[in-house]
Scaffold this active site. Sequence first.
Site, PDB file in Angstrom:
ATOM      1  N   ASP A 143     -16.768   6.065  10.362  1.00 22.38           N
ATOM      2  CA  ASP A 143     -15.596   5.312   9.949  1.00 22.38           C
ATOM      3  C   ASP A 143     -14.460   6.292   9.723  1.00 22.38           C
ATOM      4  O   ASP A 143     -14.694   7.478   9.471  1.00 22.38           O
ATOM      5  CB  ASP A 143     -15.880   4.526   8.661  1.00 22.38           C
ATOM      6  CG  ASP A 143     -14.977   3.312   8.511  1.00 22.38           C
ATOM      7  OD1 ASP A 143     -15.469   2.180   8.651  1.00 22.38           O
ATOM      8  OD2 ASP A 143     -13.758   3.492   8.266  1.00 22.38           O
ATOM      9  N   ARG A 165       0.828  -1.211   0.000  1.00 30.50           N
ATOM     10  CA  ARG A 165       0.000   0.000   0.000  1.00 30.50           C
ATOM     11  C   ARG A 165       0.870   1.272   0.000  1.00 30.50           C
ATOM     12  O   ARG A 165       0.520   2.265  -0.633  1.00 30.50           O
ATOM     13  CB  ARG A 165      -0.934   0.015   1.216  1.00 30.50           C
ATOM     14  CG  ARG A 165      -1.936  -1.123   1.275  1.00 30.50           C
ATOM     15  CD  ARG A 165      -2.838  -1.154   0.045  1.00 30.50           C
ATOM     16  NE  ARG A 165      -3.968  -2.041   0.201  1.00 30.50           N
ATOM     17  CZ  ARG A 165      -3.944  -3.346  -0.038  1.00 30.50           C
ATOM     18  NH1 ARG A 165      -2.819  -3.917  -0.438  1.00 30.50           N
ATOM     19  NH2 ARG A 165      -5.026  -4.081   0.116  1.00 30.50           N
TER      20      ARG A 165
END
Length: 286
Positions: free
Chosen positions: A152, A43
Amino acid sequence: MRASGLAARHTITDADFQKFAEFFYRKTGIHFDDGKRYFVDKRLVERIEATGAENFRAYFVGLRFEADGAEMQHLINAMTVNETYFFREAYQFDCLVNDILNEVARRKRPGSRIRIWSIPSSTGEEPYSIAIYLLERWALIDDYEVEILSSDIDTEVLASAQRGCYSARSVGQLPQAYLRKYFTPHGPHEWRITRDLVDSVEFSRVNLSEPADTRRFRDIDVVFCRNLLIYFDDLSRRVAAEALYDALSPGGFICLGHSESMSRMSSLYTVRRFADAMVYQKPLEA
């Protein structure tokens, strides 16, 4: 020096990994150990390439000193894992409508507000599952003003939740009657949830490790915080447990994932065992 198996010019060294992992932990409370090394390296390299940075050092310097936090949010979105489906661990929803909400309602007048907070929201399956359960299975739903909040840290999954489109796998555990009632086909393998359900949930971005984000959540009657704290270390779990405690009303309840135990994180809560599930409660006299 340990290579990540990726392009040599973007190799993440052991020192780079440790430096990044400590920084990300301070920002989010999420702990990456060596077992997550390949995932993190992959990532990171993706974000280095996306930003056009020359190497990890240049990327990391820019990340630390950026003014608007935009790249940090892109990185958080890339590093968080969101895997869920409708009616996951449904026994806790059973407990919600069979016991928890009835106990909450007994402490309130008809017509007053009941607040339920789902964190993390992921792509919306949990808060929408709660809404469907209330509509279908809680007899007192019309007697109270129920508010469903969902949060979130990942802005991409929040946007996905508000779009309300789901794969066949995501809705696979729903009874067919509920699927037909609350969803419409959207393409060959997708379902779109009704706009009424989307509008019934208030979505927001929240970093559970950031006091400024959680301070605005107060007087919450029920929190669903499932399968999030497994990504935290002991210190971050205690911080999160205390933040959720402050958000709860006296007598409020919190539901964790099946592999999580509040008793190992904090002594603030009382264990409550109902017929369908074990949950945790903020004492009434708090």
